[in-house]
Design an enzyme around this catalytic site. Structure first.
Site, PDB file in Angstrom:
ATOM      1  N   HIS A   1     -52.092  73.209  53.885  1.00 48.78           N
ATOM      2  CA  HIS A   1     -53.065  74.205  53.424  1.00 48.78           C
ATOM      3  C   HIS A   1     -54.157  74.436  54.478  1.00 48.78           C
ATOM      4  O   HIS A   1     -54.370  75.547  54.954  1.00 48.78           O
ATOM      5  CB  HIS A   1     -53.786  73.731  52.155  1.00 48.78           C
ATOM      6  CG  HIS A   1     -52.929  73.391  50.986  1.00 48.78           C
ATOM      7  ND1 HIS A   1     -52.280  74.338  50.245  1.00 48.78           N
ATOM      8  CD2 HIS A   1     -52.649  72.192  50.401  1.00 48.78           C
ATOM      9  CE1 HIS A   1     -51.640  73.744  49.248  1.00 48.78           C
ATOM     10  NE2 HIS A   1     -51.846  72.451  49.328  1.00 48.78           N
TER      11      HIS A   1
HETATM   12  C1  BDR Z   1     -56.849  72.524  48.841  1.00 45.57           C
HETATM   13  O1  BDR Z   1     -57.275  71.509  47.954  1.00 45.57           O
HETATM   14  C2  BDR Z   1     -57.383  70.295  48.643  1.00 45.57           C
HETATM   15  O2  BDR Z   1     -56.857  69.262  47.878  1.00 45.57           O
HETATM   16  C3  BDR Z   1     -56.686  70.485  49.963  1.00 45.57           C
HETATM   17  O3  BDR Z   1     -57.303  69.685  50.974  1.00 45.57           O
HETATM   18  C4  BDR Z   1     -56.848  71.949  50.239  1.00 45.57           C
HETATM   19  O4  BDR Z   1     -58.084  72.219  50.872  1.00 45.57           O
HETATM   20  C5  BDR Z   1     -55.512  73.051  48.380  1.00 45.57           C
HETATM   21  O5  BDR Z   1     -55.613  73.541  47.076  1.00 45.57           O
END
Ligand code: BDR
Ligand code: CA
Length: 316
Positions: A240
Site C-alpha cells: 500500500h
Molecule cells: C493502510 O493501513 C495501514 O495498515 C497500512 O500501513 C496502510 O497505510 C492500508 O489500508
C-alpha cells in the site's frame, strides 16, 4: 532533474517501513524527514519503529519527529492483528542510536513548509491527523505545501477495516475531511490500486538470495502480513504505502483521474467511506487526482529491483 524532496508522515507499520526503504533506495527521491502519528500502533511505538528502520538502513541522519497521540475526535485504534504487536510483524530491528527530534511533528511540518513554500511534498501514509492539525493551526500551511500524496481510501473497491472504509481514513475521518477540503494539491492512492501490488513468497525467496539485514528484515516483517493475506485472496502482502512513491519513480504505472472525493464522518455504518462524484452530481470541481488503475506486477518488480540494490550496499 534534481530529486524530489519529500517528508513522509507515517505510522509504521509493515508497509510503511517498506516505503521508507523504497524512498531511500530511489535516486529520484530525497527523503528529508519522517513525521509520526498513531495509527497501526501507538505514537510511541510508531516513532521507535521509524528510528529503528532508519538505523537498519544506515540512514539515521534523517530526522524523525513525533506527532499526534490520538485522532482528532475518534478514540485511538491500532491494528496489531495485521502488523504484529511491535507494528512491524515479527521483525527484530536494531536499537536506534538516534532520538526523535525535539518538538511536535505538526510544528515541524509547518516550520519546514513555510520556510520553503511550494518546495516540499508530503506523503501521508497513516491517518491524516498531523496534516489536518497543521492546516488548522497555521492558515498559511495549505497554500505552501507543494503536494500531498496520500495512501488512503477505497473509491470503487470495498473497505479493509469495515465493508466500506479503508484503515487510514477510518481511523481519523474528521482529519481526512479537513485535508480533502484544504485546497492542497492531492494525489490519492486508494485500495483500488494498492491491492494490485502484492508481495508474495516467491518474491521474498528471490530477495533472500542476497544475504543482507535488509532482505532478512523484509522477510520477517511480511510474515505477519502473509498470515492475513486471505483478505487479498490468499496471495500476499499489499504494498500500500510504497505505491505512493510510484507517483515519483514510475508515474507511468498509475492511471490518475481528476475527481471530487469526499469522506463520510457522520458516525453511521459508512463512517470513513470515501466516495467519488463520478457523474458530477455535486456540481463542484475535482479536489484531487485519484489512482484508479495500476500496473501492479510492474511496480512489484521495480520494488524488488530497488530492494536488491539497497541490500547489496548494506551487507553487515
Ligand atoms: C493502510 O493501513 C495501514 O495498515 C497500512 O500501513 C496502510 O497505510 C492500508 O489500508
Ligand atoms: Ca501506513
Amino acid at each position: 532533474m534534481p530529486p524530489k524532496r519529500i517528508i513522509i508522515d507515517t505510522d509504521p507499520g509493515i508497509d510503511d517501513a517498506l516505503a521508507f526503504l523504497l524512498a531511500l533506495a530511489s535516486p529520484e527521491i530525497k527523503l528529508e524527514a519522517l513525521t509520526t502519528t498513531q495509527g497501526n500502533v501507538t505514537l510511541e511505538t510508531a516513532t521507535r519503529n521509524a528510528l529503528a528502520v532508519l538505523e537498519l538502513a544506515k540512514a539515521n541522519h534523517i530526522p524523525v519527529v513525533a506527532g499526534s497521540v490520538v485522532p482528532l475526535v475518534q478514540p485511538l485504534r491500532a491494528s496489531a492483528h495485521v502488523h504484529g504487536e511491535s507494528g512491524i510483524g515479527n521483525s527484530k530491528l536494531p536499537t536506534p542510536k538516534s532520538k526523535p527530534r525535539e518538538g511536535h511533528a505538526v510544528d515541524y511540518l509547518i516550520e519546514r513548509v513555510l520556510a520553503e513554500p511550494n518546495e516540499l511534498g508530503i506523503f501521508p501514509i497513516g491517518p491524516l491527523t498531523n496534516i489536518a492539525m497543521a492546516i488548522r493551526k497555521e492558515p498559511k500551511f495549505a497554500k505552501a505545501v507543494k503536494e500531498l500524496v496520500i495512501m488512503g481510501g477505497a473509491v470503487l473497491e470495498h473497505g479493509n477495516v469495515t465493508p466500506q472504509a479503508e484503515f487510514n481514513i477510518y481511523v481519523d475521518p474528521h482529519a481526512a475531511h479537513i485535508v480533502f477540503h484544504s485546497g492542497i494539491p492531492i494525489t490519492l492512492i486508494p485500495l483500488d490500486v494498492t491491492h494490485k501490488c502484492l508481495l508474495e513468497q516467491i518474491h521474498i525467496d528471490r530477495l533472500l538470495r542476497i544475504d543482507s539485514p535488509i532482505t532478512r528484515f523484509i522477510r520477517s516483517a511480511v510474515e505477519t502480513c502473509f498470515a492475513h493475506s486471505e483478505s487479498y485472496g490468499g496471495k500476499g502482502c499489499a504494498l500500500h504505502d510504497p505505491l505512493t512513491l510510484a507517483t515519483v519513480i514510475a508515474p507511468e504505472l498509475l492511471t490518475l483521474k481528476e475527481l471530487r472525493v469526499d469522506v463520510d464522518h457522520s458516525g453511521g455504518v459508512s463512517m470513513g467511506k470515501t466516495f467519488g462524484d463520478f457523474l458530477g452530481k455535486t456540481g463542484k470541481p475535482a479536489n484531487m487526482r485519484v489512482a484508479l488503475q495500476a500496473r501492479g506486477d510492474d511496480f512489484v518488480e521495480l520494488f524488488l529491483q530497488r530492494m536488491e540494490t539497497l541490500a547489496k550496499t548494506i551487507s553487515v
